[in-house]
Scaffold this active site. Sequence first.
Site, PDB file in Angstrom:
ATOM      1  CG  ASP A  40      -5.559  -7.818  -0.292  1.00  0.00           C
ATOM      2  OD1 ASP A  40      -5.053  -7.625  -0.916  1.00  0.00           O
ATOM      3  OD2 ASP A  40      -4.158  -8.322   0.315  1.00  0.00           O
ATOM      4  CG  ASP A  54      -3.321  -2.374  -8.188  1.00  0.00           C
ATOM      5  OD1 ASP A  54      -2.081  -2.585  -7.614  1.00  0.00           O
ATOM      6  OD2 ASP A  54      -4.706  -2.035  -7.729  1.00  0.00           O
ATOM      7  CD  GLU A  82      -2.297  -1.558   0.557  1.00  0.00           C
ATOM      8  OE1 GLU A  82      -2.545  -1.126  -0.372  1.00  0.00           O
ATOM      9  OE2 GLU A  82      -3.135  -2.832   0.350  1.00  0.00           O
ATOM     10  CD1 TRP A 134      -1.690   2.280  -2.285  1.00  0.00           C
ATOM     11  CD2 TRP A 134      -1.125   2.818  -4.115  1.00  0.00           C
ATOM     12  NE1 TRP A 134      -1.963   1.450  -2.479  1.00  0.00           N
ATOM     13  CE2 TRP A 134      -1.276   1.744  -4.159  1.00  0.00           C
ATOM     14  CE3 TRP A 134      -0.913   2.740  -5.456  1.00  0.00           C
ATOM     15  CZ2 TRP A 134      -1.614   0.346  -4.792  1.00  0.00           C
ATOM     16  CZ3 TRP A 134      -0.823   1.832  -6.076  1.00  0.00           C
ATOM     17  CH2 TRP A 134      -1.085   0.989  -6.512  1.00  0.00           C
TER      18      TRP A 134
END
Length: 501
Positions: free
Chosen positions: A439, A329, A190, A381
Amino acid sequence: MSDPIGSFSLVLHSHLPWLPHHGAWPVGEEWLYQAWAHSYLPVLDLVREFAEEGRTDVLTLGVTPVLAAQLDDPHALRAFHDWLGMWQLRAHSAAVRWQRDDPLLRELAAAEHRASSRALEEFETRWRHGFSPVLRPLVDAGVVELLGGPATHPFQPLLDPRVRRFALAEGLADTALRLGRAPEGIWAPECGYAPGMEAGYAAAGVRRFLVDGPSTRGETHAGRPVGSSDVVAFARDLNVTYRVWSPKAGYPGHDAYRDFHTYDHPSGLKPARVTGKQVPPERKRPYDPLLARDAIRRHADDFVSTVVSRLKDLQAEQGAPGLVVAAYDTELYGHWWHEGPEWLRQVLRMLPEAGVRVTTLRGAQAAGHVGDPIELPASSWGSGKDWRVWDGAQVSDLVAAGASVQAELLSVVDDHGGAARDFVLDQIAREALLALSSDWAFMVTKDSAAQYARDRAAEHQRRFTELAALVRAGRPALDLARRYWASDGIFGRLDARALRQ
């Protein structure tokens, strides 16, 4: 190419949480196989295409250890092969149903059949022994720079320093086992950072990592050594990155592109184009590959123009060629954005023609794109560029549970660990790391399959607590640990002794 106007580094972050044996649809193994078929296969095929042309330093590829473990996992390999076969059968079914429908739908069914056939052939000829044998030649030849990370992608700022050190060491060791060497760079999960983490990176042999643009106050034209260390932070250039994908807009939302959210439920295929942001699914137009092809070219031109303009501005400001880092991603390319791999192919070909040096973060550092040291703030982020997604009110219960798991993990290992390796303690550590995956909090905060995320976190916490309680009580736990290992036997060399004081 004459002297470049500057350098461009594309960084792709490949990650999914541990999914085998934890549900199938709509969240579970299906998620893995969709991303595998539509992103990982075509992106690696694209990289191999450049390798065969003799190109090096094409892009920086982050692969989290937990994803690499899934792509090498025997169960997942068998199940993915079945999934590819079912994809082909679904295309056959759609072709029969759409025989008398719009010609665009008939062509879509044929295109799906061709794509599934290519994927099956690619898998059967290159991937049957897993991901690592496919990736390693590309890493060894310098075509890509590999980034690793902590084992299960935990949000590191919220980890006890001992757990943080253990998770990173296990992740780097697992990558070294699969690919023959530990990566020098990581994609910090992250992009999460807390002041002082660079010392842990330096101790682990990490030389560079990613942060988001605001972490360096928007100064993204060069990597920056962090504090008094030699560890270099590279920041995403959001002026460029957000042309493709941002919280509010980006190329994939164009009306000609294939719509990700609209399904033909009998076949599971996606037959519509975006058509319009406010158009309901039943009114969306059939996907037209010719319209999409035109949009790809326009958006590739736009992106290259944006990069060139940005580098010219940097050169004027700095008096020397600068660097643009665009990071995304990997799953955006193909899975979320059907046309993404082809767009990527065109951009990576057009940039050198426009006078831009395409390189990796390693190549950028070697070329001297390194500025003065910087003190980084606590950052990520995520929303607000702070920690709110992983440490906010919506997930306060997950944060508290995670802190409790860490404290008990360290305590039980200190109190009950011996000189010899202990299978039960290893499984306790494994379940703890799975419970700490970033997650789960992300999915809850963003309300994306939130209940699945809560269930997964609770399941690993329950398994962890059950095993730890048996150890503390001096009761047999080996059979139970073996049962949990059968579904969650990730990181076979994980050794809980490394957690001890």
